[in-house]
Design an enzyme around this catalytic site. Sequence first.
Site, PDB file in Angstrom:
ATOM      1  N   THR A 138     -24.001 194.640  67.525  1.00 49.01           N
ATOM      2  CA  THR A 138     -24.787 194.300  66.342  1.00 49.01           C
ATOM      3  C   THR A 138     -25.077 192.812  66.311  1.00 49.01           C
ATOM      4  O   THR A 138     -24.294 192.006  66.832  1.00 49.01           O
ATOM      5  CB  THR A 138     -24.034 194.694  65.054  1.00 49.01           C
ATOM      6  OG1 THR A 138     -24.694 194.146  63.913  1.00 49.01           O
ATOM      7  CG2 THR A 138     -22.609 194.153  65.075  1.00 49.01           C
ATOM      8  N   ASP A 139     -26.181 192.443  65.678  1.00 46.15           N
ATOM      9  CA  ASP A 139     -26.480 191.016  65.525  1.00 46.15           C
ATOM     10  C   ASP A 139     -25.512 190.339  64.565  1.00 46.15           C
ATOM     11  O   ASP A 139     -25.439 189.108  64.503  1.00 46.15           O
ATOM     12  CB  ASP A 139     -27.922 190.803  65.070  1.00 46.15           C
ATOM     13  CG  ASP A 139     -28.257 191.454  63.734  1.00 46.15           C
ATOM     14  OD1 ASP A 139     -27.390 192.164  63.172  1.00 46.15           O
ATOM     15  OD2 ASP A 139     -29.389 191.268  63.248  1.00 46.15           O
ATOM     16  N   GLU A 140     -24.739 191.108  63.826  1.00 40.99           N
ATOM     17  CA  GLU A 140     -23.803 190.529  62.862  1.00 40.99           C
ATOM     18  C   GLU A 140     -22.662 189.759  63.533  1.00 40.99           C
ATOM     19  O   GLU A 140     -21.981 188.971  62.875  1.00 40.99           O
ATOM     20  CB  GLU A 140     -23.253 191.609  61.932  1.00 40.99           C
ATOM     21  CG  GLU A 140     -24.322 192.213  61.036  1.00 40.99           C
ATOM     22  CD  GLU A 140     -23.767 193.153  59.989  1.00 40.99           C
ATOM     23  OE1 GLU A 140     -22.769 192.804  59.339  1.00 40.99           O
ATOM     24  OE2 GLU A 140     -24.342 194.246  59.826  1.00 40.99           O
ATOM     25  N   TYR A 194     -15.792 193.961  59.653  1.00 37.58           N
ATOM     26  CA  TYR A 194     -16.658 194.775  60.511  1.00 37.58           C
ATOM     27  C   TYR A 194     -17.207 193.976  61.681  1.00 37.58           C
ATOM     28  O   TYR A 194     -17.055 194.348  62.853  1.00 37.58           O
ATOM     29  CB  TYR A 194     -17.817 195.367  59.703  1.00 37.58           C
ATOM     30  CG  TYR A 194     -18.959 195.834  60.569  1.00 37.58           C
ATOM     31  CD1 TYR A 194     -18.768 196.854  61.499  1.00 37.58           C
ATOM     32  CD2 TYR A 194     -20.216 195.231  60.504  1.00 37.58           C
ATOM     33  CE1 TYR A 194     -19.802 197.268  62.327  1.00 37.58           C
ATOM     34  CE2 TYR A 194     -21.257 195.654  61.310  1.00 37.58           C
ATOM     35  CZ  TYR A 194     -21.047 196.666  62.222  1.00 37.58           C
ATOM     36  OH  TYR A 194     -22.068 197.068  63.048  1.00 37.58           O
ATOM     37  N   LYS A 248     -16.478 194.212  65.834  1.00 41.05           N
ATOM     38  CA  LYS A 248     -17.516 194.442  66.835  1.00 41.05           C
ATOM     39  C   LYS A 248     -17.554 193.313  67.855  1.00 41.05           C
ATOM     40  O   LYS A 248     -17.750 193.555  69.057  1.00 41.05           O
ATOM     41  CB  LYS A 248     -18.883 194.588  66.153  1.00 41.05           C
ATOM     42  CG  LYS A 248     -19.048 195.852  65.331  1.00 41.05           C
ATOM     43  CD  LYS A 248     -18.981 197.119  66.178  1.00 41.05           C
ATOM     44  CE  LYS A 248     -20.227 197.295  67.028  1.00 41.05           C
ATOM     45  NZ  LYS A 248     -20.209 198.597  67.765  1.00 41.05           N
TER      46      LYS A 248
END
Length: 340
Positions: free
Chosen positions: A125-127, A153, A157
């Site tokens: 994810t870009d997060e 979260y 990741k």
Amino acid sequence: MKIVVTGGAGFIGGNFVYYLLKNHAEDFVICYDKLTYAGNLETLEDALKNKNFKFVKGDISNRAEVYKLFEEEKPDVIVNFAAESHVDRSIEDPELFLRTNIIGTSILLDACKKFGIKRFHQVSTDEVYGDLPLDRPDLFFTEKTNLHTSSPYSASKASADLLVQAYSRTYQIPATISRCSNNYGPYHFPEKLIPLMIINALNEKKLPVYGKGINVRDWLYVEDHCSAIDLIIRNGKVGEIYNVGGHNEKTNIDVVKTILKILGKSEDLIEFVTDRKGHDQRYAIDPTKIETELGWTPKTKFDDGIKKTVDWYLKNKSWWEKIISGEYQNYYSKMYEHRL
């Protein structure tokens, strides 16, 4: 090829299953999913009718179950979508995210090392990059951007990504990683922004928007994401990371207003609630690498994709009505009602 899609009963994983069955009739697809709250076997109802598809119930954080899968199925490719993915839930229960997203990924990698694999792909994810300031529209996430996580979260990741890179280097696991911006489209679980707003608007319920709704996300139609992953597992370079973005930056409040306009509903339904803890301001992906190296570009403009998405939820009420009648209602009350 025999392709195992972990988390294939979830939103993006389910769409990827259908993408493979539609575009690669020569492949055999196995969905491996624990069927937690966001895993819905009804999402795969049509896939289950296909002779080139099989569903296996299992948990990526259970080593015995994963090894059994590899022993019996002998897969060529693993595409790992399986993850706890909702930021609010990670703030409420971080340990669950560590167990699934980190330990689960490590077990999959151990299985690849033990049994062999042609490609392991980690859907990230870009997060993991944190966020960008709202007053710097010139800044974008590239594959070289430092990891700077904001929630349990995104931290889980990022940790999984680092494990994939370590296994690729140390054990020569043929792995790739993709980091994508926010997805939207069919089968999106009702706790996420776009489906939540569609469903609440249809039911004439208030639409809870964090803070002032000025946080910016880069939106990508889910089928475009699936096409990018498909290209990476077939043509991507082992050991590489590919950012996948849609060039569709929108503030949350603009997304909500667009949905209301499509449905012909009043903006009076919008209700601003207390902001999320550590709420990231802006996500924006630079997808130059995957565009230049693999020739991928998104095909769906946001205005077209959001209309298709709203139309899907209108035509598939039975799918989401069953979800919101159960556990989700309790979760919704817990997460939002106290913020008003």
